[in-house]
Design a protein around this motif. Structure first.
Motif, PDB file in Angstrom:
ATOM      1  N   THR A 108      -1.920  -1.314  -4.113  1.00 17.93           N
ATOM      2  CA  THR A 108      -3.174  -0.604  -4.363  1.00 17.93           C
ATOM      3  C   THR A 108      -2.852   0.781  -4.912  1.00 17.93           C
ATOM      4  OG1 THR A 108      -3.204   0.304  -2.129  1.00 17.93           O
ATOM      5  CG2 THR A 108      -4.291  -1.803  -2.444  1.00 17.93           C
TER       6      THR A 108
ATOM      7  N   VAL B 212       0.878  -1.176   0.000  1.00 15.21           N
ATOM      8  CA  VAL B 212       0.000   0.000   0.000  1.00 15.21           C
ATOM      9  C   VAL B 212       0.909   1.218   0.000  1.00 15.21           C
ATOM     10  CG1 VAL B 212      -1.759   1.292   1.253  1.00 15.21           C
ATOM     11  CG2 VAL B 212      -1.818  -1.211   1.264  1.00 15.21           C
TER      12      VAL B 212
ATOM     13  N   PHE C 207      -7.948   2.003   0.339  1.00 14.85           N
ATOM     14  CA  PHE C 207      -6.695   1.255   0.148  1.00 14.85           C
ATOM     15  C   PHE C 207      -6.645   0.038   1.080  1.00 14.85           C
ATOM     16  CE2 PHE C 207      -3.386   4.428  -1.807  1.00 14.85           C
ATOM     17  CZ  PHE C 207      -4.066   4.371  -2.998  1.00 14.85           C
TER      18      PHE C 207
ATOM     19  N   ILE D  44     -10.128   2.384  -7.338  1.00 14.84           N
ATOM     20  CA  ILE D  44      -8.968   1.762  -6.714  1.00 14.84           C
ATOM     21  C   ILE D  44      -8.618   0.535  -7.550  1.00 14.84           C
ATOM     22  CG2 ILE D  44      -8.041   0.716  -4.616  1.00 14.84           C
ATOM     23  CD1 ILE D  44      -8.867   3.649  -4.258  1.00 14.84           C
TER      24      ILE D  44
ATOM     25  N   THR E 195       0.182   5.738  -8.907  1.00 16.65           N
ATOM     26  CA  THR E 195      -1.086   6.123  -8.285  1.00 16.65           C
ATOM     27  C   THR E 195      -1.304   7.619  -8.454  1.00 16.65           C
ATOM     28  OG1 THR E 195      -2.392   6.063  -6.242  1.00 16.65           O
ATOM     29  CG2 THR E 195      -0.029   6.415  -5.978  1.00 16.65           C
TER      30      THR E 195
END
Lengths: 344, 344, 344, 344
Positions: free
Chosen positions: B308, B123, B291, B315, B134
């Motif tokens: 994630t 994560v 997450f 997501i 991300t």
């Protein structure tokens, strides 16, 4: 170019930041002259304007509300409304018009462009986050933050008194604020317009919590949430002259039903207008600024009939028609992803 | 399943929300048992753990920091480090490990998975927002909000005293916090690591502002900003035993240079650790929760070696290799879009 | 010594800080053992207690609410209530009891001491600030701050829409919160229980403001404000089972009257329970801590029948009788000093 | 009457609220004309003024800083300075002058009145709360709140990393902010100028905490704190051209000493100017408003040579001489009452 700007619909944190951004880039980069119409379409009709400049917008970035004022009317409500728009743009020598508004204002903008050829760029605005075509609208994270801060505070009262607190947040048609504030605030349950609620199921859940020794609960309710057919008799709503519910509000009804069915001490809090005023979050200030820049850029690119949208990390343009007549409802993957494990 | 969790690197608002979410969905939906390793890889090595449950994580959603503690070490620093990881997972009967961490921790996680087959899900975590793959990392909007609140406050002092305020914000390698807080706070200039700065150009800009009657300015500086080669002699940096700059900080140097070159009264503020502590924004709480849910889902889908990520509104999972060894720098479209019209 | 503590009445920011302070000084300085009764007098009756220690109170300073829980009952409501108090103190071997509460709890404490010789020290608690004998009560500045933050937000909506916003704040018997939040928030008018209001006079004032071009107004109303006899017909109040007004609230009535008499768009916001929950202001944390220290000192000085009070900069002791049966109303010098020049 | 106003010394939350209050009561109640001198005594010398009116001060209540600007100079620094003050008052036809300022400005005001008969009323202003004669000064609770919010945030970082955080707050001569923020923030130790500190004693305390399993500590240090003679060699202070310490700051020195003597990971945060800017707390807005009203009342009562003060709940007038040349140090009853039981 000479560019007009107006803000329509309910006020929203970030409106001034959009205006300021369009004005700064317009004046400094393009050498534009910017004119603000006061009180939305009323100002267009009545030729009430204010000059906008880098200087006049100084200090406005962190300010809530809109320096231009806002109203809910439409030029399509009267026979000569559209003519007034055309004439007003001509009177002020405008090459384009930026309309910052919600579903209503964007629909008006769309028709004015499509049916009457008026050179318009839209900027989507709503604290409710329910406009189709954009990942997020500015004002939304501010409303969610305010609601979450309130829920944080209510937890301690709920726990000290072993109470159920029913918190009504904004959202007549969609449960975005309720869902996000409910997740962020650690709510026990979140009731949204997208999913008719079953009061008995809710009461059973609260009762099971009590049996596990959790005597305090926060129930977040979007103002537009409704019971599943036949499950809860709603009191007849009483509206005031402005169309606001003064009696028969859903949160009050739910609280009474909870108290009756479970016997738990229950209280209601309606956050109301506090959610839509005041300084925007940093996130909303950045998004508003980017929308304002993109809007004035779109004017110069003559991208009429488009609106600014957020897609991932990027600001893009999208046809106004994408938003018109639609309501973007809560992402069920988001809601279901947390609902069963968190709201309980 | 039995699942381990650890938090590595610097603390970050939202860590507890990730842990809580993984634990809630894990325990309630999957019937998992969750084990937390204390102090990152130190706890893995030393078998120091704490049981994690819905009950033990109660009230942790709004809390900053991490209940698991965090450290900066790596199992690859010692010969038997990796063996300890394997043995520890075996000792505790773990079927998978969730690693919540920044570039460093994710690289470790990636190698442990790729080279040693350890079942790991990552994560991404950093207030700096500089992880590849991300759209956003949790903790970032909190850091930006804190910096923006500070800048809001500094404006009034700058204006009352006609001062230049140089505000140093976090960001050793990238200028995400500086850029967003600078836009949100209405800064006059923003200096970021991605673009070597020219102090003379900055001073000229400040001087032109003064000539226009704007005597107060806010200059936001990322701690990793550097002067263009040959344009400003930096004092030699003096580090303390923990690798922190105590002398030769860039903001202090810039402030002195501004004072010398312009004669304007100039002050420095270093926001420091205040930016990374305390309760997360509502936005970060929601992102962290999502997450955490996605991480435990990934464990059950045996999506080892993935992390994630946020993509637009969704997501998703992405290979850890995408993040390793890279630093996501500031979007130049964002920076340039505002830099010339706003920072001035 | 062995000392009992309980918290009575409505919850209030700072309760945990008082408990923590008494426990810290008691345990560390005096070597006391502290026992907390749960849910006020209910816990005394039912012998429900929790041990209190420096360790157990860690982290509680910034937390709103009360770890002991609170209820509104009284030992004088039942025949054997007082006997239960005596027996409970004997059962737990208590040398003294600290009662943290409002007018109700302090009256109970006063009678228990005066009529039954129970060794009690009181700590005045109310967000309403209406206890006789002390300059200020803790929780008050927190409630005022929350109300002021809300008013700050409402200003921008009022101005964007040219609206009158009627804000109902807590204060059933006195207008302390309304007066302070009204001054701090720059309200147009403040209606308090101490002064029956004349709705026509208020409407005239709002109309004169409009004539001067001030179209936005904030009217702050204490929930206990009442119209002067014969000047405004109130709707019959409808109470829920907990004694809360659900219909006929004064702010709603006032808003309707304003809308009818002036034609101005008017909205209501009821801040409700948000005002009494959550983390205390720094000011209230310091005051609470000082009260807690003074309370445990008073126990050791055997100053039974006294309560802690703030006088200027000092914490002193005062007879509980000073507070009993009285309500400290708003300082008219404060109100009049600002009313005519600010509220307009 | 015609009344001048100026603000001197460092900026302080609440200055605008004082000005606004004096202007509102002056204009509306007395029919005064108010004139603001810009940049303190510089504006008096240079005849730089701005008209002040209810209209011009609108929206200024919540704004930090001062619309009049402020500087640190004195008319006694030059031969003709006093003559300029007299002449300036005559030029603008002023019947009185309101001076809002700290120890320095009030001393100037006192001399101008006592030695030169200038009709002056003072309003004490300092975030440091160290002016003799008044229970509290406005701006103080705001500074304490900001410092407390920062400490709240730092706790989570300290705990996640098992660190000692040394937080430097304002207070060159007194430890009011440090003491209040230290109590409110739950600090482990508070070092203030009033009590020379013993670094070894502090380190022993931190070590004992570690032995009890408390690995995170917050040490609050007033910028003017000093070691007891011979106990800690301070680095030579290096000042910038504005008299600010850039090297040799006490907090940095303390942090290094702690790290060396205990081996604990230690970090420094200097809150700096953030403490004195931005919107005032509700408490400070009320106090400022009351001071402004009292100041214009004093002008009309011709109470020259007096200043407004807070005594308990009341605003009173006190001779300026009471404040001149004195520094109000921290109440030792307050400090000792908590120091041994809380700071540990």
């Amino acid at each position: 170019m000479r560019v007009g700007i107006l803000t329509g619909g309910g006020d929203c944190p970030g409106l001034n930041a959009v205006i300021r951004a369009a004005v700064r880039k317009g004046e400094r980069h393009y050498g534009d002259e910017l004119v603000g119409f006061l009180d939305a379409w009323d100002g267009v009709r009545d030729r009430r304007t204010t000059p906008l400049s880098v200087e006049s917008m100084r200090g406005m970035l962190p300010r809530g509300g809109t320096v231009l004022g806002t109203r809910r009317g439409s030029p399509f409500e009267t026979d000569d409304g559209v003519e007034h728009v055309k004439q007003s743009m001509s009177d002020f020598g405008l090459d384009g018009l930026i309309v910052i508004g919600g579903n209503g204002s964007l629909s008006i903008a769309c028709r004015l462009h499509a049916e009457h050829g008026i050179p318009i760029v839209g900027v989507p605005k709503t604290i409710d986050n329910d406009i189709e075509g954009t990942d997020l609208t500015f004002g939304f994270t501010t409303a969610v933050q305010i609601a979450t801060d309130a829920i944080d505070r209510l937890h301690t009262t709920a726990e000290s008194h072993d109470r159920v607190m029913v918190v009504e947040v904004m959202g007549r048609h969609t449960g975005w604020i309720a869902t996000h504030a409910g997740i962020a605030g650690g709510a026990t349950a979140v009731l949204i317009p997208e999913i008719p609620f079953d009061i008995s199921e809710l009461c059973e859940r609260l009762t099971r919590r009590h049996e596990r020794g959790r005597f305090a609960s926060i129930v977040v309710v979007a103002e537009g949430a409704e019971p599943a057919a036949g499950t809860l008799e709603m009191e007849e709503k009483v509206y005031d002259r402005f169309g606001h519910v003064v009696l028969g509000g859903v949160a009050t009804r739910i609280a009474h039903a909870i108290a009756e069915q479970t016997g738990f001490e229950t209280r209601v809090v309606q956050l109301g207008h506090v959610q839509r005023g005041g300084t925007p979050t940093a996130f909303d200030r950045v998004l508003s600024t980017r929308f304002g820049v993109a809007a004035i850029d779109a004017v110069h690119a003559q991208e009429w009939g488009k609106m600014t949208v957020l897609r991932g990390e990027n600001i893009e343009l999208e046809d106004l028609t994408v938003a018109v007549g639609k309501t973007r409802t809560v992402d069920m993957e988001l809601f279901d992803g947390v609902a069963s494990h968190f709201f309980a």
